[in-house]
Write a protein that holds these residues in place. Structure first.
Motif, mmCIF file in Angstrom:
data_model
loop_
_atom_site.group_PDB
_atom_site.id
_atom_site.type_symbol
_atom_site.label_atom_id
_atom_site.label_comp_id
_atom_site.label_asym_id
_atom_site.label_seq_id
_atom_site.Cartn_x
_atom_site.Cartn_y
_atom_site.Cartn_z
ATOM 1 N N VAL A 12 0.874 -1.172 0.000
ATOM 2 C CA VAL A 12 0.000 0.000 0.000
ATOM 3 C C VAL A 12 0.917 1.229 0.000
ATOM 4 O O VAL A 12 2.029 1.172 0.539
ATOM 5 C CB VAL A 12 -0.959 -0.030 1.218
ATOM 6 C CG1 VAL A 12 -0.220 0.096 2.517
ATOM 7 C CG2 VAL A 12 -2.051 0.985 1.103
ATOM 8 N N PRO A 13 0.504 2.331 -0.636
ATOM 9 C CA PRO A 13 1.350 3.532 -0.645
ATOM 10 C C PRO A 13 1.668 4.018 0.776
ATOM 11 O O PRO A 13 0.873 3.867 1.705
ATOM 12 C CB PRO A 13 0.509 4.558 -1.405
ATOM 13 C CG PRO A 13 -0.424 3.742 -2.242
ATOM 14 C CD PRO A 13 -0.715 2.510 -1.433
ATOM 15 N N ARG A 14 2.824 4.611 0.903
ATOM 16 C CA ARG A 14 3.355 5.032 2.203
ATOM 17 C C ARG A 14 2.387 5.921 2.990
ATOM 18 O O ARG A 14 2.143 5.687 4.173
ATOM 19 C CB ARG A 14 4.687 5.750 1.997
ATOM 20 C CG ARG A 14 5.328 6.175 3.279
ATOM 21 C CD ARG A 14 6.741 6.641 3.083
ATOM 22 N NE ARG A 14 6.869 7.547 1.968
ATOM 23 C CZ ARG A 14 7.673 8.590 1.938
ATOM 24 N NH1 ARG A 14 8.431 8.855 2.981
ATOM 25 N NH2 ARG A 14 7.750 9.352 0.892
ATOM 26 N N GLN A 15 1.839 6.953 2.380
ATOM 27 C CA GLN A 15 0.975 7.872 3.124
ATOM 28 C C GLN A 15 -0.307 7.188 3.596
ATOM 29 O O GLN A 15 -0.768 7.427 4.707
ATOM 30 C CB GLN A 15 0.632 9.110 2.280
ATOM 31 C CG GLN A 15 -0.059 10.205 3.086
ATOM 32 C CD GLN A 15 0.816 10.744 4.224
ATOM 33 O OE1 GLN A 15 1.976 11.090 4.032
ATOM 34 N NE2 GLN A 15 0.260 10.804 5.424
ATOM 35 N N LYS A 16 -0.845 6.303 2.770
ATOM 36 C CA LYS A 16 -2.054 5.573 3.159
ATOM 37 C C LYS A 16 -1.762 4.672 4.356
ATOM 38 O O LYS A 16 -2.559 4.582 5.300
ATOM 39 C CB LYS A 16 -2.575 4.761 1.979
ATOM 40 C CG LYS A 16 -3.915 4.112 2.217
ATOM 41 C CD LYS A 16 -4.447 3.488 0.941
ATOM 42 C CE LYS A 16 -5.825 2.904 1.166
ATOM 43 N NZ LYS A 16 -6.387 2.350 -0.064
ATOM 44 N N LEU A 17 -0.609 4.000 4.346
ATOM 45 C CA LEU A 17 -0.218 3.150 5.463
ATOM 46 C C LEU A 17 0.014 3.995 6.711
ATOM 47 O O LEU A 17 -0.454 3.654 7.796
ATOM 48 C CB LEU A 17 1.043 2.360 5.116
ATOM 49 C CG LEU A 17 1.593 1.465 6.223
ATOM 50 C CD1 LEU A 17 0.556 0.430 6.648
ATOM 51 C CD2 LEU A 17 2.873 0.795 5.763
ATOM 52 N N ASP A 19 -1.275 6.879 7.487
ATOM 53 C CA ASP A 19 -2.561 7.372 7.993
ATOM 54 C C ASP A 19 -3.289 6.290 8.792
ATOM 55 O O ASP A 19 -3.873 6.570 9.838
ATOM 56 C CB ASP A 19 -3.453 7.864 6.849
ATOM 57 C CG ASP A 19 -2.933 9.143 6.218
ATOM 58 O OD1 ASP A 19 -2.070 9.822 6.820
ATOM 59 O OD2 ASP A 19 -3.382 9.460 5.097
ATOM 60 N N PHE A 20 -3.250 5.057 8.313
ATOM 61 C CA PHE A 20 -3.909 3.953 9.012
ATOM 62 C C PHE A 20 -3.241 3.678 10.358
ATOM 63 O O PHE A 20 -3.897 3.586 11.394
ATOM 64 C CB PHE A 20 -3.903 2.689 8.150
ATOM 65 C CG PHE A 20 -4.459 1.487 8.853
ATOM 66 C CD1 PHE A 20 -5.830 1.340 9.021
ATOM 67 C CD2 PHE A 20 -3.612 0.509 9.358
ATOM 68 C CE1 PHE A 20 -6.348 0.228 9.692
ATOM 69 C CE2 PHE A 20 -4.121 -0.598 10.027
ATOM 70 C CZ PHE A 20 -5.500 -0.733 10.193
ATOM 71 N N ASP A 23 -3.642 6.299 13.206
ATOM 72 C CA ASP A 23 -4.975 6.421 13.796
ATOM 73 C C ASP A 23 -5.065 5.371 14.907
ATOM 74 O O ASP A 23 -5.249 4.191 14.655
ATOM 75 C CB ASP A 23 -6.053 6.187 12.736
ATOM 76 C CG ASP A 23 -7.455 6.329 13.265
ATOM 77 O OD1 ASP A 23 -7.643 6.359 14.511
ATOM 78 O OD2 ASP A 23 -8.384 6.391 12.442
ATOM 79 N N GLY A 75 4.090 10.495 7.335
ATOM 80 C CA GLY A 75 4.500 9.728 6.171
ATOM 81 C C GLY A 75 5.897 9.145 6.270
ATOM 82 O O GLY A 75 6.295 8.338 5.441
ATOM 83 N N THR A 103 5.196 -0.145 0.738
ATOM 84 C CA THR A 103 5.931 0.554 1.794
ATOM 85 C C THR A 103 6.678 -0.450 2.652
ATOM 86 O O THR A 103 6.118 -1.462 3.073
ATOM 87 C CB THR A 103 4.946 1.334 2.702
ATOM 88 O OG1 THR A 103 4.167 2.204 1.898
ATOM 89 C CG2 THR A 103 5.682 2.129 3.760
ATOM 90 N N PHE A 146 -5.610 -4.123 4.163
ATOM 91 C CA PHE A 146 -5.625 -3.449 2.858
ATOM 92 C C PHE A 146 -5.954 -4.386 1.697
ATOM 93 O O PHE A 146 -5.948 -3.958 0.550
ATOM 94 C CB PHE A 146 -4.300 -2.740 2.618
ATOM 95 C CG PHE A 146 -4.102 -1.556 3.524
ATOM 96 C CD1 PHE A 146 -4.798 -0.377 3.279
ATOM 97 C CD2 PHE A 146 -3.286 -1.629 4.628
ATOM 98 C CE1 PHE A 146 -4.646 0.709 4.119
ATOM 99 C CE2 PHE A 146 -3.119 -0.551 5.474
ATOM 100 C CZ PHE A 146 -3.808 0.616 5.213
#
Length: 147
Positions: A12-17, A19-20, A23, A75, A103, A146
């Protein structure tokens, strides 16, 4: 002081990972089934200086664990430190690096256990093995989230 490191590639792209993982409401989803986690303080998105407390229960034994976010670069990495809990020292750094379409997620922990020689023996017998199990399972659960 002891060190532990665990890395894996999450597709999964770095920023999406990032963000998850950042949280904190997702923490119970990614913990090993051997541990029950509940927030004892409000859990929000991570930011430098934020503090939170969780109760971790395993085999009927509960421990309160206070965490302070020491540093964060969205990120790229998050570094937290135990403010109170089971370890004499616990500093956890999570790094996020591009790896093809995914990532490379690396958890690096510096820790020290209390009780001198008995603590060292506990580390040798089961703490390090538990860390391996916890973080390998965490990475698997993150990856499964994901899919």
């Amino acid at each position: 002081m002891a060190h532990f490191e665990y890395s894996s590639v999450i597709e999964v792209p770095r920023q999406k990972l990032f963000d998850f993982v950042s949280d904190m409401s997702n923490l119970p989803e990614i913990m090993s089934e051997d541990y029950k986690i509940e927030a004892t303080s409000p859990i929000t998105k991570l930011k430098k200086g934020s503090e939170y407390e969780i109760r971790i229960t395993r085999i009927g034994i509960s421990v309160l664990w206070g965490i302070v976010i020491e540093d964060i670069v969205p990120g790229e990495f998050v570094r937290d430190r135990q403010s109170h809990g089971p370890f004499s020292l616990w500093v956890h750094t999570q790094k996020f690096e591009d790896h093809g379409q995914g990532t490379l997620l690396t958890d690096f922990i510096e820790y020290d256990v209390p009780f001198g020689l008995f603590g060292k023996l506990a580390d040798d017998i089961f703490i390090r093995r538990d860390l391996q199990k916890i973080f390998s399972r965490r990475h698997i659960k993150i990856s499964e989230h994901f899919k």
